[in-house]
Write a protein that holds these residues in place. Structure first.
Motif, short mmCIF file in Angstrom:
data_model
loop_
_atom_site.label_atom_id
_atom_site.label_comp_id
_atom_site.label_asym_id
_atom_site.label_seq_id
_atom_site.Cartn_x
_atom_site.Cartn_y
_atom_site.Cartn_z
N PHE A 4 0.83 -1.19 0.00
CA PHE A 4 0.00 0.00 0.00
C PHE A 4 0.87 1.26 0.00
N LEU A 5 1.92 1.23 0.82
CA LEU A 5 2.84 2.36 0.88
C LEU A 5 3.55 2.53 -0.45
N LEU A 6 3.94 1.43 -1.04
CA LEU A 6 4.62 1.47 -2.33
C LEU A 6 3.66 1.99 -3.41
N ILE A 7 2.41 1.56 -3.41
CA ILE A 7 1.41 2.03 -4.38
C ILE A 7 1.13 3.51 -4.15
N ALA A 8 1.08 3.96 -2.91
CA ALA A 8 0.84 5.37 -2.60
C ALA A 8 2.00 6.23 -3.11
N VAL A 9 3.24 5.76 -2.89
CA VAL A 9 4.40 6.51 -3.37
C VAL A 9 4.38 6.58 -4.89
N PHE A 10 4.11 5.44 -5.54
CA PHE A 10 4.03 5.46 -7.00
C PHE A 10 2.88 6.33 -7.49
N GLY A 11 1.78 6.33 -6.79
CA GLY A 11 0.64 7.18 -7.15
C GLY A 11 1.00 8.65 -7.05
N VAL A 12 1.67 9.03 -5.95
CA VAL A 12 2.08 10.42 -5.77
C VAL A 12 3.09 10.81 -6.84
N LEU A 13 4.05 9.90 -7.10
CA LEU A 13 5.05 10.20 -8.14
C LEU A 13 4.41 10.32 -9.52
N SER A 14 3.43 9.44 -9.81
CA SER A 14 2.77 9.52 -11.11
C SER A 14 1.95 10.81 -11.22
N LEU A 15 1.26 11.21 -10.13
CA LEU A 15 0.53 12.48 -10.12
C LEU A 15 1.49 13.65 -10.35
N TYR A 16 2.63 13.63 -9.67
CA TYR A 16 3.64 14.68 -9.83
C TYR A 16 4.14 14.70 -11.28
N PHE A 17 4.41 13.52 -11.83
CA PHE A 17 4.91 13.45 -13.20
C PHE A 17 3.90 14.01 -14.19
N PHE A 18 2.64 13.59 -14.10
CA PHE A 18 1.63 14.04 -15.04
C PHE A 18 1.34 15.53 -14.89
N SER A 19 1.29 15.99 -13.65
CA SER A 19 1.02 17.43 -13.46
C SER A 19 2.20 18.27 -13.95
N SER A 20 3.41 17.79 -13.68
CA SER A 20 4.57 18.56 -14.14
C SER A 20 4.71 18.49 -15.66
N SER A 21 4.33 17.35 -16.26
CA SER A 21 4.41 17.27 -17.73
C SER A 21 3.41 18.22 -18.36
N THR A 22 2.24 18.40 -17.75
CA THR A 22 1.26 19.35 -18.26
C THR A 22 1.80 20.77 -18.16
N VAL A 23 2.43 21.07 -17.04
CA VAL A 23 3.02 22.40 -16.87
C VAL A 23 4.12 22.61 -17.89
N TYR A 24 4.97 21.61 -18.09
CA TYR A 24 6.05 21.75 -19.06
C TYR A 24 5.51 21.90 -20.48
N LYS A 25 4.41 21.17 -20.80
CA LYS A 25 3.82 21.31 -22.12
C LYS A 25 3.28 22.72 -22.33
N SER A 26 2.61 23.26 -21.33
CA SER A 26 2.06 24.61 -21.47
C SER A 26 3.19 25.63 -21.56
N LEU A 27 4.25 25.42 -20.77
CA LEU A 27 5.40 26.33 -20.86
C LEU A 27 6.06 26.23 -22.23
N TYR A 28 6.14 25.01 -22.76
CA TYR A 28 6.73 24.82 -24.08
C TYR A 28 5.91 25.54 -25.14
N LYS A 29 4.58 25.48 -25.05
CA LYS A 29 3.71 26.18 -25.99
C LYS A 29 3.91 27.69 -25.89
N LYS A 30 3.98 28.18 -24.66
CA LYS A 30 4.17 29.62 -24.46
C LYS A 30 5.53 30.07 -25.00
N VAL A 31 6.54 29.27 -24.77
CA VAL A 31 7.87 29.60 -25.28
C VAL A 31 7.87 29.61 -26.80
N ASN A 32 7.19 28.63 -27.40
CA ASN A 32 7.10 28.60 -28.86
C ASN A 32 6.33 29.81 -29.39
N GLU A 33 5.26 30.20 -28.72
CA GLU A 33 4.52 31.39 -29.13
C GLU A 33 5.40 32.63 -29.07
#
Length: 109
Positions: A4-33
């Motif tokens: 359960f602890l391992l699944i929670a850590v992986f869940g938090v890491l996956s949430l962090y990864f997906f949220s940060s990838s969305t931020v990086y994608k939006s930043l990439y779009k803004k930089v390209n603009e």
């Protein structure tokens, strides 16, 4: 519990990864603009530079033409002044010769 602890850590890491990838994608779009905006401004400025360069070259050519015309006019004026001085000198010589001839005629009478 460990899994359960391992699944929670992986869940938090996956949430962090997906949220940060969305931020990086939006930043990439803004930089390209921003990059596209800067490139378009740079193209506009380069066109303006080319236009002003052509205007300056045309103005320089016109100034050179005017300068050459002024040089010709200056040379003509100098020649005219020399000719006028020469004519005044000849007029003075002829006037003195005329005075001499009148004196000779008056002496004869």
């Amino acid at each position: 519990m460990d899994s359960f602890l391992l699944i929670a850590v992986f869940g938090v890491l996956s949430l962090y990864f997906f949220s940060s990838s969305t931020v990086y994608k939006s930043l990439y779009k803004k930089v390209n603009e921003e990059k596209n905006i800067v490139e378009s401004k740079q193209n506009e400025l380069e066109k303006m530079i080319e236009r002003y360069d052509k205007q300056v070259k045309g103005s320089v050519k016109a100034m050179n033409d005017v300068q050459s015309a002024l040089d010709v006019a200056r040379e003509d004026l100098q020649e005219a002044r020399i000719e006028i001085a020469d004519l005044r000198h000849k007029n003075g010589i002829l006037q003195s010769r005329n005075d001499e001839l009148y004196a000779q005629v008056n002496a004869i009478m």
